[in-house]
Design a protein around this motif. Sequence first.
Motif, PDB file in Angstrom:
ATOM      1  N   LEU A 127      88.110  -3.497  35.175  1.00  0.00           N
ATOM      2  CA  LEU A 127      86.824  -4.084  35.599  1.00  0.00           C
ATOM      3  C   LEU A 127      85.908  -3.044  36.255  1.00  0.00           C
ATOM      4  O   LEU A 127      84.696  -3.260  36.342  1.00  0.00           O
ATOM      5  N   CYS A 128      86.496  -1.928  36.709  1.00  0.00           N
ATOM      6  CA  CYS A 128      85.670  -0.873  37.322  1.00  0.00           C
ATOM      7  C   CYS A 128      84.567  -0.426  36.354  1.00  0.00           C
ATOM      8  O   CYS A 128      83.471  -0.065  36.789  1.00  0.00           O
ATOM      9  N   ASN A 129      84.872  -0.459  35.052  1.00  0.00           N
ATOM     10  CA  ASN A 129      83.865  -0.026  34.066  1.00  0.00           C
ATOM     11  C   ASN A 129      82.598  -0.870  34.138  1.00  0.00           C
ATOM     12  O   ASN A 129      81.526  -0.415  33.782  1.00  0.00           O
ATOM     13  N   TRP A 130      82.751  -2.114  34.569  1.00  0.00           N
ATOM     14  CA  TRP A 130      81.592  -3.015  34.610  1.00  0.00           C
ATOM     15  C   TRP A 130      81.036  -3.156  36.030  1.00  0.00           C
ATOM     16  O   TRP A 130      80.130  -3.939  36.259  1.00  0.00           O
ATOM     17  N   CYS A 131      81.608  -2.410  36.984  1.00  0.00           N
ATOM     18  CA  CYS A 131      81.227  -2.606  38.384  1.00  0.00           C
ATOM     19  C   CYS A 131      79.909  -1.900  38.692  1.00  0.00           C
ATOM     20  O   CYS A 131      79.740  -0.715  38.393  1.00  0.00           O
ATOM     21  N   SER A 132      79.003  -2.627  39.337  1.00  0.00           N
ATOM     22  CA  SER A 132      77.690  -2.052  39.677  1.00  0.00           C
ATOM     23  C   SER A 132      77.786  -1.000  40.773  1.00  0.00           C
ATOM     24  O   SER A 132      76.850  -0.248  40.991  1.00  0.00           O
ATOM     25  N   THR A 164      89.961  -0.926  48.021  1.00  0.00           N
ATOM     26  CA  THR A 164      89.561  -0.822  46.609  1.00  0.00           C
ATOM     27  C   THR A 164      90.737  -1.248  45.740  1.00  0.00           C
ATOM     28  O   THR A 164      91.889  -1.140  46.150  1.00  0.00           O
ATOM     29  N   LYS A 165      90.453  -1.729  44.563  1.00  0.00           N
ATOM     30  CA  LYS A 165      91.520  -2.136  43.627  1.00  0.00           C
ATOM     31  C   LYS A 165      91.075  -1.726  42.223  1.00  0.00           C
ATOM     32  O   LYS A 165      90.192  -2.347  41.648  1.00  0.00           O
ATOM     33  N   GLU A 166      91.673  -0.672  41.756  1.00  0.00           N
ATOM     34  CA  GLU A 166      91.240  -0.122  40.459  1.00  0.00           C
ATOM     35  C   GLU A 166      91.754  -0.973  39.302  1.00  0.00           C
ATOM     36  O   GLU A 166      92.904  -1.405  39.284  1.00  0.00           O
ATOM     37  N   ASN A 207      90.015  -9.699  42.543  1.00  0.00           N
ATOM     38  CA  ASN A 207      89.999  -8.566  41.611  1.00  0.00           C
ATOM     39  C   ASN A 207      89.768  -7.248  42.330  1.00  0.00           C
ATOM     40  O   ASN A 207      90.356  -6.232  41.985  1.00  0.00           O
ATOM     41  N   CYS A 208      88.886  -7.249  43.317  1.00  0.00           N
ATOM     42  CA  CYS A 208      88.648  -6.032  44.091  1.00  0.00           C
ATOM     43  C   CYS A 208      87.937  -6.390  45.399  1.00  0.00           C
ATOM     44  O   CYS A 208      86.725  -6.667  45.399  1.00  0.00           O
ATOM     45  N   PRO A 209      88.669  -6.377  46.512  1.00  0.00           N
ATOM     46  CA  PRO A 209      88.042  -6.702  47.807  1.00  0.00           C
ATOM     47  C   PRO A 209      86.838  -5.803  48.108  1.00  0.00           C
ATOM     48  O   PRO A 209      85.853  -6.243  48.695  1.00  0.00           O
ATOM     49  N   ILE A 247      79.124   4.499  44.130  1.00  0.00           N
ATOM     50  CA  ILE A 247      79.328   4.736  45.576  1.00  0.00           C
ATOM     51  C   ILE A 247      80.749   4.380  46.009  1.00  0.00           C
ATOM     52  O   ILE A 247      81.128   4.633  47.140  1.00  0.00           O
ATOM     53  N   CYS A 248      81.521   3.784  45.117  1.00  0.00           N
ATOM     54  CA  CYS A 248      82.889   3.377  45.461  1.00  0.00           C
ATOM     55  C   CYS A 248      83.752   4.609  45.715  1.00  0.00           C
ATOM     56  O   CYS A 248      83.717   5.565  44.934  1.00  0.00           O
ATOM     57  N   PRO A 249      84.546   4.609  46.796  1.00  0.00           N
ATOM     58  CA  PRO A 249      85.373   5.786  47.097  1.00  0.00           C
ATOM     59  C   PRO A 249      86.320   6.170  45.957  1.00  0.00           C
ATOM     60  O   PRO A 249      86.757   7.313  45.885  1.00  0.00           O
ATOM     61  N   LEU A 250      86.640   5.213  45.094  1.00  0.00           N
ATOM     62  CA  LEU A 250      87.543   5.545  43.983  1.00  0.00           C
ATOM     63  C   LEU A 250      86.842   6.307  42.867  1.00  0.00           C
ATOM     64  O   LEU A 250      87.470   6.956  42.057  1.00  0.00           O
ATOM     65  N   LYS A 251      85.544   6.174  42.776  1.00  0.00           N
ATOM     66  CA  LYS A 251      84.830   6.737  41.625  1.00  0.00           C
ATOM     67  C   LYS A 251      83.718   7.711  42.001  1.00  0.00           C
ATOM     68  O   LYS A 251      83.204   8.425  41.148  1.00  0.00           O
TER      69      LYS A 251
HETATM   70  S1  SF4 Z   1      84.550   0.661  41.035  1.00  0.00           S
HETATM   71 FE1  SF4 Z   1      85.401   0.465  43.112  1.00  0.00          FE
HETATM   72  S2  SF4 Z   1      84.422  -1.326  43.971  1.00  0.00           S
HETATM   73 FE2  SF4 Z   1      84.100  -1.402  41.788  1.00  0.00          FE
HETATM   74  S3  SF4 Z   1      85.797  -2.650  41.005  1.00  0.00           S
HETATM   75 FE3  SF4 Z   1      86.446  -0.504  40.877  1.00  0.00          FE
HETATM   76  S4  SF4 Z   1      87.535  -0.144  42.796  1.00  0.00           S
HETATM   77 FE4  SF4 Z   1      86.347  -2.007  43.075  1.00  0.00          FE
END
Ligand code: SF4
Length: 404
Positions: free
Chosen positions: A243-248, A238-240, A13-15, A252-256
Amino acid sequence: MRYSHSRIELYKNCPKAFSYKYIEKPKIEEKKGIEAFLGSMVHKALEKLYTDLRFSRLDTLDDILDYYTSEWDSNFDLTIEIVREGYSKENYKEMGKRFITDYYKKYYPFDQGKTIGLEMEINLRLLDESSNPYDLLGYIDRLTMVSEDFFEIHDYKTNSHTKTQEEIEKDWQLALYTIAVKRMYPSVKKVELVWHFLDSGLEMRTTKSDKELELLGREVIASIKQIERSIKTGDFPTKESSLCNWCSFKEICPLKSHLFMLKKLPENEYLNEEGVRLVQRYLELTKQKKELSDTIDPELEKVKLALLNYAKLHNSERVYGSFGDSILVKEYINYILPEKGTRERVVFEKILKDNKLWDSVAEVNSFLFSKAVSERVIDAETLMLLEKLISKSKTPRFYPSSKK
Ligand code: SF4
């Protein structure tokens, strides 16, 4: 590293999220989504129901609901996050009660089989073609014996998506546990996989043949090798997704992370922030560029057509303008090849190969190769071999998105 279905799925889902959770381990309080909390509370309640049954105690529905309520109240804490807007903790709690009530009424008096294990730990060792071991850990919600040679693996799902039969056939978690159950109980000839979708109340089943299990084992090993390659190279893109909404780790993720940094700024500073200004300028310029080409392109196409006609009419390949300027006008033939997978394509390729022309027309294309790497089409081992022969460079690309 010890692998599990959830670890491998997280990587798929997201490396990057996998790397945060298991490799980098940043000091961030991992929030639990309320959906996961609800799932664990419902699982606990159903575990109690079947544990008590093993001790010949048939709980009433009220017993189970009371147990669920008290577990919910004593375990709920402020790290549990509600992402979906408009729903409260109470809504989720009630959902769990409905799941349990519907399940209880559907399966009462729970005599569909003998319980062999609850929340049963599964340790599975898979070997690759060189006998390298890959250890997997998992948990079976409930293992049931229907007869001595027929077992069922039950799994409770508390999310709102009821899988289709096609999705069930592709699901590999329970299929993997089949291998472990068959090893633990060699007399078992048939293992049925049973999903209980508690929201819809639907029960779905499938079985896997030995051939399918063998293939699955190989696919799981390939996925693990892919992860191990990432660990070696540090490549965790990163893989947007939703699920990003639930990501802890989203802060700090470069995408967000930029978004979270902006959220902390007062509004007047926000608009002056360098990144915000650059994005606004980029969007303005691309808009202007588009407007300009919208105006110019139709006329340019008309001039091109007129030039082509002129060149044909006067049998000229080069048409001259003022001050010695000129334009070379040439027509090239574009061959449209038969589509991949068609009979014509097979014959087409065969003719090229039979006539030893394949090497002169079939080219390894850098774009397609990069795409195959990013889509993980090339397995980890092959990629490591190829990477010894190639060099890499980075090309920046910009993908604007707008909420307007
Ligand atoms: S917020 Fe960043 S690390 Fe978390 S799932 Fe999304 S892309 Fe992956």
